[in-house]
Design an enzyme around this catalytic site. Structure first.
Site, short mmCIF file in Angstrom:
data_model
loop_
_atom_site.label_atom_id
_atom_site.label_comp_id
_atom_site.label_asym_id
_atom_site.label_seq_id
_atom_site.Cartn_x
_atom_site.Cartn_y
_atom_site.Cartn_z
N HIS B 156 1.01 -1.26 -0.06
CA HIS B 156 -0.08 -0.13 0.21
C HIS B 156 0.94 1.22 -0.01
CE1 HIS B 156 0.66 -0.66 4.34
NE2 HIS B 156 0.96 0.75 4.24
N HIS B 203 -5.98 -1.79 4.68
CA HIS B 203 -5.98 -0.60 3.67
C HIS B 203 -5.08 -0.97 2.54
CE1 HIS B 203 -2.14 -0.37 5.90
NE2 HIS B 203 -1.93 1.10 5.64
N HIS B 218 4.67 7.41 2.43
CA HIS B 218 5.33 6.21 2.41
C HIS B 218 4.84 5.28 1.57
CE1 HIS B 218 2.42 4.81 5.43
NE2 HIS B 218 2.86 3.62 4.89
N HIS B 250 1.27 -0.67 14.85
CA HIS B 250 0.25 0.50 14.59
C HIS B 250 -1.20 0.18 15.38
CE1 HIS B 250 2.27 2.97 11.74
NE2 HIS B 250 2.33 2.03 10.85
N TYR B 259 9.61 1.93 9.92
CA TYR B 259 9.76 2.74 8.76
C TYR B 259 11.25 3.26 8.98
CZ TYR B 259 4.89 3.35 8.55
OH TYR B 259 3.20 3.37 8.27
N GLU B 269 8.05 1.71 4.42
CA GLU B 269 7.65 0.54 5.47
C GLU B 269 7.82 -0.67 4.82
OE1 GLU B 269 3.28 0.46 6.21
OE2 GLU B 269 3.65 0.14 8.44
#
Lengths: 103, 311
Positions: B156, B203, B218, B250, B259, B269
């Protein structure tokens, strides 16, 4: 060869070898004065103006350092290596789009 | 939902300041596979081992860092045909890119998102496989295929810009994404970040509010396990790659994450885990009173740089 870096206004000093960049030396010395961002010349938050002294610079993102900035000796601290003692003024600032309004 | 329509983030174009340093980072250190190089255009094309498509990451040398474009793969050519009038009805101007203009790729539609990012849709790309073949493939590629950070695939991206609610509406109404999570200002209820999925992942794309359009927060790559995140962290330390946020989890999306930055300052990431999202999963909302737990749930400390440093 080792040089002295002085941040104007903040009255902050640290030393930097000619094969190190200014930002990594500040971080390594445990000092805070220049904003630390991507450390790759891309985000622009560590911008400084070189008031006195000589340096060697590696490529920096034109989005932050254009020809005019270079002519005014405004550079990214993560991308410059000292060639003499340096006197720097901190320019870069981080904007804050997300934060609590009433902490 | 059977997964049709928009499938995934299929390709990302990233601008780098020095192509050789970028190759060292993405290929030698991270372990992406360089499948093609265009010396004249100063581009290299890479894939992760378990992707079947020819490539998913395109690195281009330029005088600015940041995002060139994001390209989402759709199910088939008819999907492209069906989506074009819908994107135009939303109010975006759609440009046509002929097959072959982007190497190994079929035709593309291109438009500019309300956040200022260049986005493309494509249905076809040459597939070169993951080295295992498709008949009795087994599970383990030869030694050396999985290396570096042990990245399985491009997963993503997070894009920074204005008008993120408009972007959310585009992805929901036109591309059939679901809003999985949202960060809002606790007082004004204004959207600060939106997380959208077209799959069962938490996501596939996210947007964060930024004053300037077209900013790149990112690109993220999927690892097999949290152990692999720690393994990547060890290599990141060994090779002195600048870290933005060390291993953590997260709150939003629940991913195990680290990261770091590429040599041009673009944030990367690698992560593993997260929950399974279905179209009937309710949207999760976080607000600015809980920015610590929303961002990083193992120490509950928000990182200022995480939402302010972009290319």
């Amino acid at each position: 060869m080792q040089y002295r870096v002085h941040l104007e206004e903040l009255e902050l000093d640290f030393t930097c070898r000619q094969d190190q960049n200014v930002l990594e030396c500040m971080i390594g010395a445990g000092k805070k004065g220049i904003q630390v961002g991507c450390r790759g010349g891309g985000c622009g938050v560590c911008q400084v103006e070189v008031l006195e002294g000589e340096y060697a610079a590696r490529p920096m993102s034109k989005a932050h350092i254009d020809e005019e900035a270079l002519a005014q000796r405004r550079v990214l601290a993560c991308c410059i290596k000292p060639r003499s003692d340096l006197l720097l003024k901190v320019v870069g600032k981080i904007s804050k789009p997300i934060q609590r309004k009433h902490p | 939902m059977a997964l049709r329509g928009v499938l995934r983030l299929g390709e990302i174009g990233i601008r780098v300041l020095d192509l050789d340093l970028a190759r060292t980072h993405y290929v030698d250190r991270m372990g992406l596979i360089e499948v093609m190089c265009d010396e004249k255009e100063r581009k290299i094309y890479c894939k992760a081992w378990d992707e079947h498509d020819h490539h998913s990451v395109v690195l281009r040398e330029a005088d600015e860092a940041g995002l060139d474009y994001v390209a989402f793969k759709v199910y088939d050519d008819q999907t492209l045909t069906d989506l074009e009038p819908k994107v135009e009805a939303f109010g975006l101007e759609v440009a046509h890119i002929d097959a072959g203009v982007y190497p190994k790729s079929g035709r593309r539609l291109e438009f500019i998102l309300p956040s200022g990012h260049r986005m493309q849709l494509f249905a076809e790309k040459e597939q070169i496989g993951n080295t295992l073949g498709t008949r009795n493939p087994g599970v383990m590629p030869d030694e050396g295929v999985i290396r570096g950070f042990r990245i399985n695939r491009l997963d993503h991206c997070l894009l920074g810009g204005p008008n993120i609610d408009e972007c959310g509406r585009l992805f929901k109404e036109v591309f059939d994404f679901d809003l999985s999570e949202r960060i809002e200002d606790e007082e004004s209820r204004e959207s600060l970040a939106l997380f959208l999925t077209c799959s069962t992942k938490p996501h596939d794309v996210a947007f964060v509010i930024q004053p300037e359009p077209g900013r790149f927060h990112h690109v993220s790559f999927l690892l097999e396990s949290a152990t692999d995140v720690i393994h990547a962290a060890d290599l990141i330390g060994k090779y002195r790659i600048p870290v933005d946020v060390g291993p953590n989890r997260h709150g939003v999306t629940r991913g195990n994450t680290i990261y770091y930055f590429d040599p041009s300052g673009n944030r990367n990431e690698v992560f593993s885990g997260g929950y399974v999202h279905y179209p009937d999963t309710p949207t999760l909302t976080w607000d600015t009173s809980q920015m610590g737990p929303a961002q990083f749930s193992q120490d509950n400390v928000p990182r200022e740089s995480f939402l302010t440093v972009v290319t």
